[in-house]
Scaffold this active site. Structure first.
Site, PDB file in Angstrom:
ATOM      1  N   ASP A 420       0.498  -0.998  -0.515  1.00 18.78           N
ATOM      2  CA  ASP A 420      -0.035  -0.328  -0.080  1.00 18.78           C
ATOM      3  C   ASP A 420       0.536   1.238   0.143  1.00 18.78           C
ATOM      4  O   ASP A 420       2.157   1.123   0.078  1.00 18.78           O
ATOM      5  CB  ASP A 420      -1.278   0.098   1.638  1.00 18.78           C
ATOM      6  CG  ASP A 420      -2.227   0.700   1.011  1.00 18.78           C
ATOM      7  OD1 ASP A 420      -2.832   1.338   0.098  1.00 18.78           O
ATOM      8  OD2 ASP A 420      -3.154   1.084   2.626  1.00 18.78           O
ATOM      9  N   GLU A 423       2.720   5.279  -4.157  1.00 19.11           N
ATOM     10  CA  GLU A 423       2.805   5.392  -5.756  1.00 19.11           C
ATOM     11  C   GLU A 423       3.874   6.175  -6.079  1.00 19.11           C
ATOM     12  O   GLU A 423       4.144   6.450  -6.885  1.00 19.11           O
ATOM     13  CB  GLU A 423       1.268   7.101  -5.738  1.00 19.11           C
ATOM     14  CG  GLU A 423       0.290   5.776  -5.448  1.00 19.11           C
ATOM     15  CD  GLU A 423      -0.260   5.542  -4.397  1.00 19.11           C
ATOM     16  OE1 GLU A 423      -0.837   4.253  -4.131  1.00 19.11           O
ATOM     17  OE2 GLU A 423       0.366   5.682  -2.995  1.00 19.11           O
ATOM     18  N   ASP A 494      -8.909   3.607  -2.379  1.00 20.03           N
ATOM     19  CA  ASP A 494     -10.035   4.100  -0.944  1.00 20.03           C
ATOM     20  C   ASP A 494     -10.831   4.731  -2.406  1.00 20.03           C
ATOM     21  O   ASP A 494     -11.708   5.554  -2.016  1.00 20.03           O
ATOM     22  CB  ASP A 494      -9.138   5.367  -0.457  1.00 20.03           C
ATOM     23  CG  ASP A 494      -7.821   4.222   0.468  1.00 20.03           C
ATOM     24  OD1 ASP A 494      -7.397   3.192   0.638  1.00 20.03           O
ATOM     25  OD2 ASP A 494      -7.175   5.258   0.696  1.00 20.03           O
TER      26      ASP A 494
END
Length: 817
Positions: A420, A423, A494
């Site tokens: 997670d 990015e 999300d």
């Protein structure tokens, strides 16, 4: 003679055009550099074994024939650099081609297409061998540079549609929209948010009965324009680097996906348990809460295979650590979960807390694995642990270091790694561009390194778990780049507990499937916010027909396990989870097909019905195929009626066996306890008995559902041990199953592979064979039995089917009806 007077607005526009033209002429005559640089005239060319190298006035070009239908284009305003890609693993095959020089152009021709290259002003025009236009650079714009930004402009064809481009919001048909690829933490994104978490710069163009694909392999920020704010061109551009793209021409979209995944690799077979239902929350802790969730799933007979731990299992959010107060013995806990039939997945973020007493941090310092600024100091950002440093996964030594760290999880019984925040996400969401990335020995900046960061993190996690366990790992990633399918599944980040957001998730998964990613999912029920009971029920139904089936909710929302919404919702959720587990033979075979061909498990109707305009309608664009057989029609839970489109062919209502003709629209009366699902006529669907997890052995009958139709069809059934790599050495069981109505025949080819099937018997269930009373098998006649059958078990939506049972022999089996 009088001169007609022009309206003031038109006169003003004409003056502006004349002034612009005069300025351009003055710039050219005075030798002033044009702000937009184009390749210019062709100066020279050299044929090589795989294509042609071209020099123009202002550019260097390489055209490489990868296969008859795939041509690579590399172009730069300076000498081309080293040929390196994190995405592409495929190699050019030896392909015959012709290169012909005419007075005004070069023609490069293969058996599948021809490429015309004008000499006077370099551009590219792709045609079929008989001269029909597929795609061309827009005359006058072609390819160009504005500083370091490089662009390619393509003529917008009449009626042209665009699909794919990975994780992108909006409609199935991208025409009229523009998008940016820059991996972004898009918390609570909406239907208009762009960019999102992942970048897959690959799209498919469709027009005049033809399809082509373009994969723009450039990891800088890229921008795609499909006729947004103009009606002249589509375009793609990058903020730096080369114009480097692959042009793919194939007869079907499925063939384009095969060619694209020939280039970027395919998903390896995942472990079977990862196809089961996964229960997650931010966060389940302490250990007693984890065990309570697992035991409740078993007590309430809700099949499940996975429990996922979010950030609170760690000691102060330090990755590779456990909070000893709440999880005193992780290895013992994962062993207890395993006895209940659960695998454990843990979240792992890239940020490493700056803490001199933290072994992972000190080992990383010793091995010099963290990203640095241009002045040599470490870059630090702030995330969950506080101030952190980030491993440079574009460096081979860093990947090796990470693999060793990941091994600690495997030793503690963890089976899955959830990457997670990769990015890279930091508080403030603005990493400086002067951060340096090794880029495997080709030092670069954040501008080129960002979009491949998550890809290389997933690679490191995958290789680390594989080496440590010897088993197939399950890796889940929030972010990525083209080629991510080689290492990880992806979920859509999300999302929000909202009716339209649920349908947006369906389109995101369909688009990812059109972009080489077959193992995809979304947070069922919505991550942020609280769903209504109806929305939760509908989302669980849809989730049962998605590749990765995970329930997830944020810490500030209500508990979101299936039993928390009342008995009615619990029953609906359990029915569809049960159905998924009974369909595991079909689903696993579909995953094998994806691993073999690149064809996704969850398929936009644009794959099989590419040139049917109805599938792009906003009324029907959310519909999709789940494998070869099932058509899924998602609707929000708050609608009483919905519009359905059945494409060409014939279709059976899953719940009633009512047979419907294709090429028609229908208005459905919607029920909360039934997700509209149809089965394609001619389908052969293998199923098994009910189990509570993949650790449980099903009964010894493989149930084969055959749906009568007028068209022949085939499907491939596949088994292996579900966890090891023995299948790569022939330890698998595979057989082709054929429905041949013109011969009134159902045929099972001889099985392939060394693996013995876990099913000793084949129980054949016939749908729509109302006039058939017996079956001829091995020279004998078998009378059919009539059986009440329900996809949700006895007493719930049952229908009448004809059935018979035969031994599951390895040799060819022919049944005539």
């Amino acid at each position: 003679m009088s001169i007609p007077r022009l309206p003031r607005k038109k006169l003003k526009n004409l003056c502006a055009i004349l002034l612009c033209s005069t300025s351009l002429l003055l710039m050219m005559s005075e030798g002033v550099a044009h702000p937009v640089l184009q390749p210019g005239k062709l100066i020279s060319y050299t044929r090589n074994p795989n294509g042609v190298a071209i020099k123009t006035e202002h550019a260097q070009v390489e055209l490489t024939v990868f296969s008859p239908g795939v041509i690579r284009v590399r172009m730069d305003k300076k000498s081309l650099g080293s040929d390196f890609s994190y995405a592409v693993t495929g190699q050019a095959s030896k392909t015959d081609f012709q290169l012909t020089e005419l007075d005004d152009k070069l023609i490069l021709q293969t058996s599948a297409l021809q490429l015309l290259i004008p000499k006077q002003a370099f551009s590219l025009r792709f045609e079929t061998p008989d001269g029909v236009l597929i795609n061309q650079d827009e005359p006058g714009l072609s390819n160009s540079w504005i500083g370091d930004e490089v662009s390619s402009y393509k003529t917008l064809q009449e009626g042209e549609r665009f699909i794919g481009l990975g994780e992108k919001t909006g409609n199935l048909d991208r025409r009229g929209s523009a998008y940016t690829n820059w991996n972004t933490d898009a918390f609570r994104y909406t239907g208009e948010t762009d960019p999102l978490y992942a970048s897959i710069p690959f799209y498919i163009g469709i027009h005049h009965g033809m399809n082509y694909g373009i994969f723009f392999d450039n990891s800088y920020q890229t921008d795609f324009n499909f006729g947004a704010s103009n009606r002249r061109f589509s375009s793609f551009s990058a903020q730096g680097g080369e114009l480097n793209y692959y042009f793919i021409f194939q007869p079907r979209v499925a063939d384009i996906l095969r060619a694209y995944t020939d280039l970027t690799g395919r998903m390896p077979l995942p472990p079977l348990w990862s196809l089961g239902y996964q229960q997650n929350r931010w966060s389940y802790y302490p250990e007693s809460e984890v065990m309570r969730i697992a035991q409740t799933l078993r007590e309430k007979k809700i099949p499940a295979d996975g429990i996922t731990l979010d950030i609170h299992y760690m000691d102060g959010y330090r990755v590779f650590s456990w909070d000893k107060q709440t999880f005193p013995d992780p290895k013992a806990m994962t062993a207890r979960l395993a006895k209940l039939g659960f695998k454990t997945t843990v979240i792992v973020d890239p940020g490493i807390k700056i803490d001199a007493g933290y072994a992972t941090y000190t080992h990383g310092l010793q091995q010099d694995v963290f990203l640095r600024y241009a002045d040599g100091t470490h870059y630090s950002g702030e995330v969950w642990p506080g101030w952190v440093v980030f491993p440079d996964f574009t460096r081979a030594a860093t990947r090796s270091w990470w693999q060793a760290e990941v091994a600690s999880y495997a030793k503690q019984g963890v089976a899955g790694i959830w990457n997670d925040m990769n990015e890279i996400s930091t508080w403030g969401q603005k990493m400086p561009n002067n951060i340096l990335f090794d880029y495997d020995g080709q030092l670069t900046t954040h501008k080129q390194g960002r979009n491949v960061y998550a890809l290389e993190m997933a690679r490191s996690s995958h290789e680390g778990m594989k080496q440590a366990s010897g088993e197939r790992p399950f890796i889940l990633s929030r972010s990525g780049y083209a080629g991510l399918q080689r290492y990880a599944a992806i979920w859509t980040g999300d999302n929000t507990a909202d009716e339209e957001h649920m349908l947006l998730g369906v389109r995101l998964l369909n688009s990812l499937g059109l972009s080489g990613m077959p193992f995809t999912g979304m947070d069922i029920g919505g991550f942020t916010g609280t769903p209504t009971a109806g929305l939760y029920a509908r989302w669980m139904q849809i989730g049962a027909f998605t590749p990765y089936f995970r329930n997830h909710a944020a810490s500030d929302s209500r508990s979101s396990e299936p039993w928390t919404y009342g008995e009615d919702v619990l029953n609906i959720s359990r029915n569809y989870i049960n159905l998924r587990y009974r369909l595991l033979p079909y689903l696993y075979s579909s995953f094998h097909q994806a691993a073999s061909s690149g064809l996704p498990v969850m398929r936009s109707l644009a794959i099989d019905y590419t040139h049917d305009a109805q599938v792009y309608s906003r009324h029907y664009q959310n519909q999709y195929m789940f494998g070869d057989a099932f058509l899924i029609a998602p609707f929000t839970s708050n609608k009483e009626f919905g519009r359905l489109y059945l494409p060409e062919g014939e279709w059976y209502d899953l719940y009633s066996d009512k047979r419907e003709p294709g090429k028609q629209t229908k208005t459905l009366e919607l029920r909360l306890d039934r997700l509209p699902v149809y089965v394609k006529a001619g389908s052969i669907i293998p199923m098994q008995s009910q189990v509570q997890s993949t650790a449980e052995q099903p009964e010894d009958s493989l149930f084969i559902h055959v749906y009568n139709g007028t068209q022949s069809s085939s499907t491939s059934y596949y088994e292996d041990d579900g966890h090891s790599y023995a299948y790569q050495n022939g330890d698998f069981y595979q057989r082709q199953m054929h429905f041949i109505p013109e011969r009134r025949e159902i045929q099972f080819a001889a099985s392939l592979g060394k693996h013995a099937s876990k099913f000793r018997k084949l129980e054949i269930l016939l749908h729509g064979f109302n006039d058939v009373r017996s079956i001829a098998f091995n020279g004998k006649t078998i009378d059919l039995e009539t059986r009440r059958f329900g996809f949700f078990g006895q007493g719930d939506g049952e229908l009448n089917v004809s059935k018979f049972t035969i031994p599951n022999k390895a040799g060819k089996i022919t049944l005539n009806y």
